[in-house]
Every structure is written in C-alpha cells, then in structure tokens.
Design a protein around this motif. Structure first.
Motif, PDB file in Angstrom:
ATOM      1  N   ASN A   1     -24.830   2.316 -10.617  1.00 29.00           N
ATOM      2  CA  ASN A   1     -24.032   1.917 -11.781  1.00 29.00           C
ATOM      3  C   ASN A   1     -22.708   2.674 -11.890  1.00 29.00           C
ATOM      4  N   GLN A   2     -22.514   3.666 -11.013  1.00 28.62           N
ATOM      5  CA  GLN A   2     -21.339   4.528 -11.164  1.00 28.62           C
ATOM      6  C   GLN A   2     -20.032   3.729 -11.069  1.00 28.62           C
ATOM      7  N   ASP A   3     -20.029   2.713 -10.209  1.00 25.85           N
ATOM      8  CA  ASP A   3     -18.783   1.976 -10.002  1.00 25.85           C
ATOM      9  C   ASP A   3     -18.437   1.099 -11.196  1.00 25.85           C
TER      10      ASP A   3
ATOM     11  N   ALA B   1     -14.219   2.972 -17.439  1.00 28.65           N
ATOM     12  CA  ALA B   1     -13.335   4.100 -17.796  1.00 28.65           C
ATOM     13  C   ALA B   1     -11.879   3.744 -17.496  1.00 28.65           C
ATOM     14  N   LYS B   2     -11.648   3.039 -16.410  1.00 26.06           N
ATOM     15  CA  LYS B   2     -10.271   2.662 -16.041  1.00 26.06           C
ATOM     16  C   LYS B   2      -9.720   1.657 -17.052  1.00 26.06           C
ATOM     17  N   GLN B   3     -10.586   0.732 -17.481  1.00 22.44           N
ATOM     18  CA  GLN B   3     -10.159  -0.242 -18.503  1.00 22.44           C
ATOM     19  C   GLN B   3      -9.778   0.491 -19.790  1.00 22.44           C
TER      20      GLN B   3
ATOM     21  N   LEU C   1      -4.393   4.309  -8.006  1.00 23.13           N
ATOM     22  CA  LEU C   1      -5.533   4.719  -7.168  1.00 23.13           C
ATOM     23  C   LEU C   1      -5.632   6.230  -7.117  1.00 23.13           C
ATOM     24  N   ARG C   2      -6.844   6.700  -6.910  1.00 22.97           N
ATOM     25  CA  ARG C   2      -6.969   8.136  -6.712  1.00 22.97           C
ATOM     26  C   ARG C   2      -6.487   8.521  -5.316  1.00 22.97           C
ATOM     27  N   GLY C   3      -6.773   7.663  -4.333  1.00 19.39           N
ATOM     28  CA  GLY C   3      -6.435   7.989  -2.950  1.00 19.39           C
ATOM     29  C   GLY C   3      -7.575   8.698  -2.258  1.00 19.39           C
ATOM     30  N   ASP C   4      -7.458   8.785  -0.940  1.00 19.62           N
ATOM     31  CA  ASP C   4      -8.507   9.434  -0.140  1.00 19.62           C
ATOM     32  C   ASP C   4      -8.073  10.824   0.274  1.00 19.62           C
ATOM     33  N   PRO C   5      -9.033  11.694   0.572  1.00 20.42           N
ATOM     34  CA  PRO C   5      -8.659  13.032   1.034  1.00 20.42           C
ATOM     35  C   PRO C   5      -7.926  12.945   2.367  1.00 20.42           C
TER      36      PRO C   5
ATOM     37  N   THR D   1       0.838  -1.206   0.000  1.00 23.28           N
ATOM     38  CA  THR D   1       0.000   0.000   0.000  1.00 23.28           C
ATOM     39  C   THR D   1       0.872   1.255   0.000  1.00 23.28           C
ATOM     40  N   TYR D   2       0.238   2.361  -0.334  1.00 23.48           N
ATOM     41  CA  TYR D   2       0.956   3.629  -0.477  1.00 23.48           C
ATOM     42  C   TYR D   2       0.154   4.724   0.223  1.00 23.48           C
ATOM     43  N   GLY D   3       0.817   5.415   1.129  1.00 26.53           N
ATOM     44  CA  GLY D   3       0.187   6.604   1.707  1.00 26.53           C
ATOM     45  C   GLY D   3      -0.913   6.314   2.715  1.00 26.53           C
TER      46      GLY D   3
ATOM     47  N   GLY E   1     -20.031  -0.681  -4.178  1.00 26.48           N
ATOM     48  CA  GLY E   1     -20.039   0.763  -4.404  1.00 26.48           C
ATOM     49  C   GLY E   1     -18.993   1.470  -3.566  1.00 26.48           C
ATOM     50  N   HIS E   2     -18.335   2.439  -4.170  1.00 26.51           N
ATOM     51  CA  HIS E   2     -17.429   3.308  -3.423  1.00 26.51           C
ATOM     52  C   HIS E   2     -18.294   4.109  -2.440  1.00 26.51           C
ATOM     53  N   PRO E   3     -17.790   4.314  -1.201  1.00 24.11           N
ATOM     54  CA  PRO E   3     -18.622   5.018  -0.215  1.00 24.11           C
ATOM     55  C   PRO E   3     -19.199   6.332  -0.742  1.00 24.11           C
TER      56      PRO E   3
ATOM     57  N   SER F   1      -8.568  11.524 -11.110  1.00 25.09           N
ATOM     58  CA  SER F   1      -9.101  10.180 -10.896  1.00 25.09           C
ATOM     59  C   SER F   1      -8.006   9.142 -11.144  1.00 25.09           C
ATOM     60  N   ALA F   2      -8.296   7.916 -10.708  1.00 25.29           N
ATOM     61  CA  ALA F   2      -7.359   6.814 -10.927  1.00 25.29           C
ATOM     62  C   ALA F   2      -7.113   6.603 -12.421  1.00 25.29           C
ATOM     63  N   SER F   3      -8.159   6.802 -13.245  1.00 22.06           N
ATOM     64  CA  SER F   3      -8.008   6.619 -14.700  1.00 22.06           C
ATOM     65  C   SER F   3      -6.859   7.464 -15.244  1.00 22.06           C
TER      66      SER F   3
HETATM   67  P1  FAD Z   1     -11.375   6.594  -8.716  1.00 21.16           P
HETATM   68  O1  FAD Z   1     -11.483   5.412  -9.581  1.00 21.16           O
HETATM   69  O2  FAD Z   1     -10.736   7.799  -9.314  1.00 21.16           O
HETATM   70  O3  FAD Z   1     -12.816   6.909  -8.200  1.00 21.16           O
HETATM   71  C1  FAD Z   1     -13.064   7.861  -7.178  1.00 21.16           C
HETATM   72  C2  FAD Z   1     -14.512   8.353  -7.282  1.00 21.16           C
HETATM   73  O4  FAD Z   1     -14.666   9.104  -8.452  1.00 21.16           O
HETATM   74  C3  FAD Z   1     -15.540   7.239  -7.330  1.00 21.16           C
HETATM   75  O5  FAD Z   1     -16.706   7.652  -6.667  1.00 21.16           O
HETATM   76  C4  FAD Z   1     -15.766   7.096  -8.789  1.00 21.16           C
HETATM   77  O6  FAD Z   1     -17.035   6.521  -9.019  1.00 21.16           O
HETATM   78  C5  FAD Z   1     -15.614   8.513  -9.285  1.00 21.16           C
HETATM   79  N1  FAD Z   1     -15.065   8.507 -10.677  1.00 21.16           N
HETATM   80  C6  FAD Z   1     -13.792   8.381 -11.035  1.00 21.16           C
HETATM   81  N2  FAD Z   1     -13.639   8.395 -12.384  1.00 21.16           N
HETATM   82  C7  FAD Z   1     -14.861   8.536 -12.904  1.00 21.16           C
HETATM   83  C8  FAD Z   1     -15.375   8.626 -14.215  1.00 21.16           C
HETATM   84  N3  FAD Z   1     -14.562   8.586 -15.285  1.00 21.16           N
HETATM   85  N4  FAD Z   1     -16.694   8.744 -14.362  1.00 21.16           N
HETATM   86  C9  FAD Z   1     -17.499   8.806 -13.289  1.00 21.16           C
HETATM   87  N5  FAD Z   1     -17.070   8.755 -12.017  1.00 21.16           N
HETATM   88  C10 FAD Z   1     -15.776   8.611 -11.802  1.00 21.16           C
HETATM   89  N6  FAD Z   1      -5.845   4.235  -0.703  1.00 21.16           N
HETATM   90  C11 FAD Z   1      -4.599   4.699  -0.377  1.00 21.16           C
HETATM   91  O7  FAD Z   1      -4.458   5.861   0.009  1.00 21.16           O
HETATM   92  N7  FAD Z   1      -3.501   3.881  -0.486  1.00 21.16           N
HETATM   93  C12 FAD Z   1      -3.592   2.602  -0.915  1.00 21.16           C
HETATM   94  O8  FAD Z   1      -2.572   1.905  -0.992  1.00 21.16           O
HETATM   95  C13 FAD Z   1      -4.890   2.073  -1.245  1.00 21.16           C
HETATM   96  N8  FAD Z   1      -5.025   0.812  -1.691  1.00 21.16           N
HETATM   97  C14 FAD Z   1      -6.267   0.361  -2.095  1.00 21.16           C
HETATM   98  C15 FAD Z   1      -6.387  -0.937  -2.614  1.00 21.16           C
HETATM   99  C16 FAD Z   1      -7.617  -1.415  -3.030  1.00 21.16           C
HETATM  100  C17 FAD Z   1      -7.711  -2.813  -3.626  1.00 21.16           C
HETATM  101  C18 FAD Z   1      -8.784  -0.595  -2.896  1.00 21.16           C
HETATM  102  C19 FAD Z   1     -10.124  -1.118  -3.319  1.00 21.16           C
HETATM  103  C20 FAD Z   1      -8.677   0.692  -2.374  1.00 21.16           C
HETATM  104  C21 FAD Z   1      -7.427   1.203  -1.965  1.00 21.16           C
HETATM  105  N9  FAD Z   1      -7.264   2.493  -1.470  1.00 21.16           N
HETATM  106  C22 FAD Z   1      -6.023   2.960  -1.127  1.00 21.16           C
HETATM  107  C23 FAD Z   1      -8.442   3.379  -1.272  1.00 21.16           C
HETATM  108  C24 FAD Z   1      -8.724   4.315  -2.490  1.00 21.16           C
HETATM  109  O9  FAD Z   1      -7.656   5.204  -2.699  1.00 21.16           O
HETATM  110  C25 FAD Z   1     -10.015   5.067  -2.169  1.00 21.16           C
HETATM  111  O10 FAD Z   1     -11.106   4.186  -2.125  1.00 21.16           O
HETATM  112  C26 FAD Z   1     -10.318   6.267  -3.068  1.00 21.16           C
HETATM  113  O11 FAD Z   1     -11.368   7.035  -2.456  1.00 21.16           O
HETATM  114  C27 FAD Z   1     -10.825   5.894  -4.464  1.00 21.16           C
HETATM  115  O12 FAD Z   1      -9.801   5.448  -5.213  1.00 21.16           O
HETATM  116  P2  FAD Z   1     -10.058   4.927  -6.720  1.00 21.16           P
HETATM  117  O13 FAD Z   1      -8.758   4.564  -7.254  1.00 21.16           O
HETATM  118  O14 FAD Z   1     -11.159   3.937  -6.750  1.00 21.16           O
HETATM  119  O15 FAD Z   1     -10.591   6.301  -7.394  1.00 21.16           O
END
Ligand code: FAD
Length: 321
Positions: free
Chosen positions: A177-179, A185-187, A100-104, A42-44, A169-171, A120-122
């Motif tokens: 369907n957003q997830d 989008a990530k694919q 990952l996008r990461g949390d605030p 994990t990171y951060g 679903g992401h919290p 975003s993670a994408s």
């Molecule tokens: P995103 O995919 O960018 O999504 C974030 C939000 O934006 C979601 O609500 C999504 O629906 C919305 N969104 C994004 N792109 C789009 C789009 N194109 N269209 C519509 N909506 C969009 N956190 C850490 O800090 N460090 C870690 O090492 C870590 N490891 C993790 C490992 C796993 C397996 C998982 C499941 C989570 C991990 N997390 C980690 C937590 C993660 O960073 C958080 O859940 C973060 O809030 C969301 O990251 P994400 O990559 O899913 O973001």
C-alpha cells in the motif's frame, strides 16, 4: 455525433550529442503535428544535464504549439539550489512540471544520504508551488511609476505539477500500500496529475487506479505506455523497473530476427494494452517514445486516437507553428 478526443502526450529525453539533437528536433515536429496535450522532457537521467533538458524544453516552447512539461528531481540539492532550479525553469517560460525525487547516483550506498535537503517528491511539489506563488506576488507589487500607482499587469500563470505513480510498486517500496499512500501524500502537497511508470498488463494499472480511488486519490492517473520494439530494450526495461515479464511479448520478440517484425510486435502489444486501459477508464495515454516518433504514432493510430488525422500527411508535413 462527435466523440470527445482522448488526450495523449509524449516523453522525450535530452539528446546525447549534436547528431542526436538534429534527429530529435525532427522527431519533436513529427510528434507535435498530431496535437499532443504536452511533451515531457526527462531530467538528470542517463547523465543528462540541466542545460540539455532546458534546451529541449525551449525548442518545444519556441518551435511548436505544444505545452512543454519539465521533469525535475531534487536528489542531492540543497533548499537554495532547488529553489534556484525551479526559478530558472519558470523564467524560461515553463509552467508544467513532473516533480520527482530522483534516483541515487551510481555507486551510492543504500540509505537516504544521497537525498539532499528535500527528502521526497512531495516536498518538491510544495516547493514548485511556493516559488511560483512568490513570483506571482512579486509581479503584482504596486508600480512606482511616476504616472500613478497602478499595478504591473500580472498574468498569474497556472503552474501544473505532475508526479510519478507506480502501479506495480516502486522497486524500493516496503509494503504493497506504500505507493498509494505516497501518491495520496503527493496529491495533498498539490500534485494535479500522476503519470505512471510503464507496465505491461492492463490489470496492473486498472487495479492500482481502483486502489488509489478507494484510498481518496482524485487526481487523474495517466498511464505510461511504452512500445517495446526490440528484445534488448525489453530486457533493459525489465532490469531497470523490476516489472513482471510479459511472457507472450517476450517470447515473440526473442523469436524474431527481423527488426521490422520486432517493431510490429512491440507496437501491437502497446496497442492492445492501450485499448484495454482506455476501455477500463484511463483518462488518456502518455507514451514513452525513446525519442522515436514512428512507433509512438503507430500506437496512437492503432488505438484509434488519431481518427480524423491523416497520419501519413502529418508525418510528412514540414511546416510547423
Ligand atoms: P517519491 O515519491 O519521493 O518516493 C520515493 C520513495 O519514498 C518511494 O518508495 C515512496 O514510497 C517513499 N515515500 C515518499 N514519500 C513518502 C511518504 N510521504 N510516505 C511514505 N513513503 C514515502 N528519474 C530521473 O532521475 N529523471 C527523470 O526525468 C525521471 N522521470 C520519471 C518519470 C516517470 C513517469 C517515473 C514513473 C519515474 C521517473 N524517474 C525519473 C524515476 C524516479 O526519479 C525514481 O523512480 C525515484 O526513485 C522515485 O521518484 P518519486 O518521485 O516517485 O519519489
């Protein structure tokens, strides 16, 4: 007739101090000895730093034959910083990422101000591929050696980029369907595999995969499974993820005063879950280890994934690659 081996992998987090580091090196060796596909770091999360993640990744790279996979987040980074971060990990020999996008940060207000240049993670998936492509081009520039203009040999390392998926679903998702849309989008951005948030009910994962496939997601969706071996851990996880409470597991964990028994209850639940999702078509298992090898290995053994390996001797083995 030989059965195809079901792949499995482990998640670790950087140690918080020197004592925890010492224990982690041993844990890594125990986990490496059963031949996982990769170990992710994990990171951060929990205030850990870039250096501490890299230290664990380097240990895996240098002391085991297992592929290290680096979690990376883009929260709060400028384009320049994110670019430099990806380069630093590639320079360290890491070619597998979980973008990952990461949390605030704690205390951040709702909204997207905390995000930085990448939203975003994408976008991080795209950036990792772009940085790797630039490096590969640089590595194949014609040599200016006086001996003649050949090319510098390049081993165009294949970079694999995993992403997170959220079966329940992401919290912060606004609609059901957003997830799946986000995963699609990530694919499209170049993700090669998805790893799910943990879940406690097989139908949550299987239903999500069915929905994702119907929407056009074709990459493997690796289920994240965690043996929940204490009631305290269960409560923390439920608070962090907002997952639906597993009633029977919760009742049994809270009813027991014995740590051994609690561990057995948590492992048994994870084994049952693993068997159900594998029977339903899961391509493998990704185990959240909490830096403890015993429960994770017991789950694999219970799910029949260590068949043919002498677990006891593997756990006690001390010479490694
Ligand atoms: P995103 O995919 O960018 O999504 C974030 C939000 O934006 C979601 O609500 C999504 O629906 C919305 N969104 C994004 N792109 C789009 C789009 N194109 N269209 C519509 N909506 C969009 N956190 C850490 O800090 N460090 C870690 O090492 C870590 N490891 C993790 C490992 C796993 C397996 C998982 C499941 C989570 C991990 N997390 C980690 C937590 C993660 O960073 C958080 O859940 C973060 O809030 C969301 O990251 P994400 O990559 O899913 O973001």
């Amino acid at each position: 007739m030989s059965r195809e081996r079901v792949p499995f992998s482990f998640e670790l987090f950087p140690p918080r101090n020197a004592v925890a580091a010492h224990t982690l090196w041993d844990t890594i060796q125990q986990l490496a000895s059963v031949g996982p596909e990769f170990m992710s770091v994990t990171y951060g999360a929990n205030g850990s730093s870039r250096e501490s993640s890299l230290e664990v990744l380097r240990y895996i790279l240098e002391h085991t034959s297992v592929l290290p996979l680096a979690h990376l987040t883009c929260v709060g980074s400028s384009h320049y910083e994110a670019n430099r971060l990806v380069r630093e990990f590639l320079d360290a020999g890491i070619t597998n990422f979980l973008a990952l996008r990461g949390d605030p940060p704690h205390g951040a207000v709702e909204g997207d101000q905390f995000l930085g240049d990448l939203g975003s993670a994408s976008e991080l998936v795209q950036l990792i591929h772009r940085v790797q492509t630039e490096r590969a081009q640089y590595a194949t520039l014609p040599s200016r050696s006086p001996a003649g203009g050949g090319s510098i040999p390049s081993s165009r390392q294949k970079v694999r980029v995993a992403v997170a998926a959220f079966p329940n679903g992401h919290p912060r998702s606004k609609r059901s369907n957003q997830d799946i849309d986000t995963l699609l989008a990530k694919q499209t951005s170049g993700a090669t595999v998805a790893i799910t948030q943990l879940f406690f009910h097989a139908e949550d994962y299987l239903g999500f995969v069915a929905g994702a496939r119907a929407a056009g997601v074709t990459i493997p969706i690796l289920p994240g499974v965690m043996p929940t071996t204490t009631p305290t851990r269960l409560e923390r996880i439920l608070a962090l993820t907002g997952e639906r409470r597993p009633d029977e597991l919760s009742r049994r964990l809270h009813a027991s005063d014995s740590l051994d028994e609690q561990s057995q209850i948590g492992v048994a639940h994870a084994v049952m879950l693993s068997r159900e999702i594998l029977a339903g078509g899961a391509p493998g298992l990704h185990l959240y280890t909490f830096n403890q090898h015993q429960a994770a290995l017991s789950v694999l053994e219970g799910a029949g994934l260590l068949a043919g390996t002498d677990l006891t001797s593997k756990i006690q083995r001390k010479e490694f690659v």
